[in-house]
Structure formats: structure tokens, C-alpha cells
Design a protein around this motif. Sequence first.
Motif, PDB file in Angstrom:
ATOM      1  N   CYS A   7       2.639   6.828  -1.403  1.00  0.00           N
ATOM      2  CA  CYS A   7       3.311   5.616  -0.923  1.00  0.00           C
ATOM      3  C   CYS A   7       4.821   5.818  -0.802  1.00  0.00           C
ATOM      4  O   CYS A   7       5.446   5.238   0.102  1.00  0.00           O
ATOM      5  N   CYS A  10       5.700   6.882   2.624  1.00  0.00           N
ATOM      6  CA  CYS A  10       5.102   6.118   3.726  1.00  0.00           C
ATOM      7  C   CYS A  10       6.178   5.608   4.684  1.00  0.00           C
ATOM      8  O   CYS A  10       7.235   5.148   4.262  1.00  0.00           O
ATOM      9  N   VAL A  13       4.500   1.154   5.557  1.00  0.00           N
ATOM     10  CA  VAL A  13       4.679   0.110   4.531  1.00  0.00           C
ATOM     11  C   VAL A  13       4.218  -1.266   5.039  1.00  0.00           C
ATOM     12  O   VAL A  13       4.966  -2.241   5.033  1.00  0.00           O
ATOM     13  N   VAL A  14       2.969  -1.298   5.463  1.00  0.00           N
ATOM     14  CA  VAL A  14       2.401  -2.552   5.970  1.00  0.00           C
ATOM     15  C   VAL A  14       1.672  -3.332   4.862  1.00  0.00           C
ATOM     16  O   VAL A  14       1.167  -4.426   5.111  1.00  0.00           O
ATOM     17  N   CYS A  15       1.622  -2.765   3.671  1.00  0.00           N
ATOM     18  CA  CYS A  15       0.825  -3.377   2.608  1.00  0.00           C
ATOM     19  C   CYS A  15       1.374  -4.728   2.163  1.00  0.00           C
ATOM     20  O   CYS A  15       0.653  -5.512   1.548  1.00  0.00           O
ATOM     21  N   GLY A  23      -2.224   0.923   7.604  1.00  0.00           N
ATOM     22  CA  GLY A  23      -1.398   1.970   6.997  1.00  0.00           C
ATOM     23  C   GLY A  23      -1.769   3.355   7.483  1.00  0.00           C
ATOM     24  O   GLY A  23      -2.677   3.528   8.295  1.00  0.00           O
ATOM     25  N   PRO A  24      -1.067   4.378   7.008  1.00  0.00           N
ATOM     26  CA  PRO A  24      -1.364   5.763   7.410  1.00  0.00           C
ATOM     27  C   PRO A  24      -2.726   6.211   6.890  1.00  0.00           C
ATOM     28  O   PRO A  24      -3.368   5.509   6.100  1.00  0.00           O
ATOM     29  N   CYS A  27      -3.329   6.067   3.272  1.00  0.00           N
ATOM     30  CA  CYS A  27      -2.984   4.786   2.618  1.00  0.00           C
ATOM     31  C   CYS A  27      -4.072   4.423   1.605  1.00  0.00           C
ATOM     32  O   CYS A  27      -5.255   4.347   1.950  1.00  0.00           O
ATOM     33  N   PRO A  28      -3.690   4.176   0.363  1.00  0.00           N
ATOM     34  CA  PRO A  28      -4.699   3.824  -0.638  1.00  0.00           C
ATOM     35  C   PRO A  28      -5.415   2.508  -0.345  1.00  0.00           C
ATOM     36  O   PRO A  28      -6.515   2.283  -0.852  1.00  0.00           O
ATOM     37  N   THR A  29      -4.800   1.666   0.483  1.00  0.00           N
ATOM     38  CA  THR A  29      -5.511   0.448   0.887  1.00  0.00           C
ATOM     39  C   THR A  29      -6.767   0.815   1.677  1.00  0.00           C
ATOM     40  O   THR A  29      -7.752   0.074   1.678  1.00  0.00           O
TER      41      THR A  29
END
Length: 232
Positions: A7, A10, A13-15, A23-24, A27-29
Motif C-alpha cells: 500500500c 500504491c 489509493v482508491v480504498c 485498486g492495483p 491491492c489487498p482489497t
Amino acid sequence: MDEKTECAKCTKVVCGSKESAQGPSNCPTKTKQDIIQQALTEYDKPEVREFARQASIQEFECYMNLPEGMTPRNPRVEEIAQFAKKMGYKKLGIASCIGLRNEAKILTQILENRGFDVVSICCKVGGIPKEQIGITENQKIKGPGSFESMCNPITQAEILNNEGVEFNILVGLCVGHDSLFFKYAQAPVTVLVAKDRVFGHNPVMGLYQAGAYYRKLMRKEPLDSQQANKNE
Ligand code: SF4
């Protein structure tokens, strides 16, 4: 194996937005949904949910929507007192460094003025010589032959546990000593002061200055060179 979570690198940073799924690829999301869902179940525990809820309310109250724009308010010390009050805590613990005893005294006064019962404990409690944990004469700050008490964060935590404090506040414990305090304290812990002997306990200054006067912080060096004196 999932891509490494990074992160801090990143660029999207759309979280923090409704587009959190954009996210990329690492991205952990996207890649850590199992952990996200598992962790969410912790918030179902009433005491955890209430702690998290009050922390978010505290966060909310740290901004003012003024005509000229969003404006922060409340120094951290005020925030800590406000959060402790929200949680209904009566008895607070201060674990402090001996070098910040004046700051611990002022903090005690601030909290007592707001009606809290405050227990404070200094890092050198017990006066145990550093030899107890294998420190050699050459590793003493004041030099060989001197007496030095070890920092004793486990005892700090155990005494505050024994006192039955409901919330702990760290004031300037050293790197690593703070880690042990976190590990052994039973009540939740927050940090008021993170020790930084160079930057007046304002460690983020090291990051702000890493592109300027403290460029040396950005040097590359092999990990094992930092461990050279580990077994001395
Ligand atoms: S959670 Fe995703 S979008 Fe947010 S900073 Fe990390 S990688 Fe970027």
C-alpha cells in the motif's frame, strides 16, 4: 501466492472512496478478501465494536467544517482525554520514560484535571542492572564500569495491569521497549509520545527531512550490516 501487499507504494489509493475495488492488481482489497471478511467478524464483538465506534467518533470530532474549509482541531493529548471519557474509563495508566518524567507529570495533571484517576510508572522501575539482560560493559551508555538500570517495560505493564487501569498511555518509551509494553499490557494502549532523541520526539521529522538534511536516511545498505553487533 498473492502478489506482495505494498500500500505504501500504491499510486491509486482508491480504498478511501466508493471505487475501492479499482485498486492495483496487488491491492489487498482484491487479494485479501478472506482476511478482510474474517477480520470484520471481530467487530461483531460488542466491546470491540464499541471501541471502534468511539474511535471513529473521536476521529470525526477532530475536524471542524468551517466556511473556509475543513479544519483540524484537538492536539493528541486532548484527543486522548476525550476518547477515554467517551469510553467511560475512570482509571488511566501512564508508562513513561525516565527522560520524559516532566512530560509525564504534566500529562498526569491534565488528566487529573478532567477527573481521571491516573497511575504512572517509570521505565526504570525496580532499578534492575542492565547485566540482568546480558548488557556488557561496552554497551552501557555512560561507559564501562557505570551502573545503569535497565528499562523495564514488562514490569511497567504488569504493575499497570495489577492496578487495574482501563487504558494505557505511552510517553516516550524506546523502540523495542514500547513493543514489550504493547505485548504485556492487558488494557488497550495508545501512544502520546514516540521517542525521538534527535527530533524532539517528533519522529515524522526524519521522514520529512529524508530528502533534505537527513538524506543519509535513504542510503542503501545490506540488512546484515545492521546486525553486525547483534551477538557482541
Ligand atoms: S488498499 Fe488498495 S487502493 Fe488502498 S492503498 Fe492499498 S493497494 Fe492502494
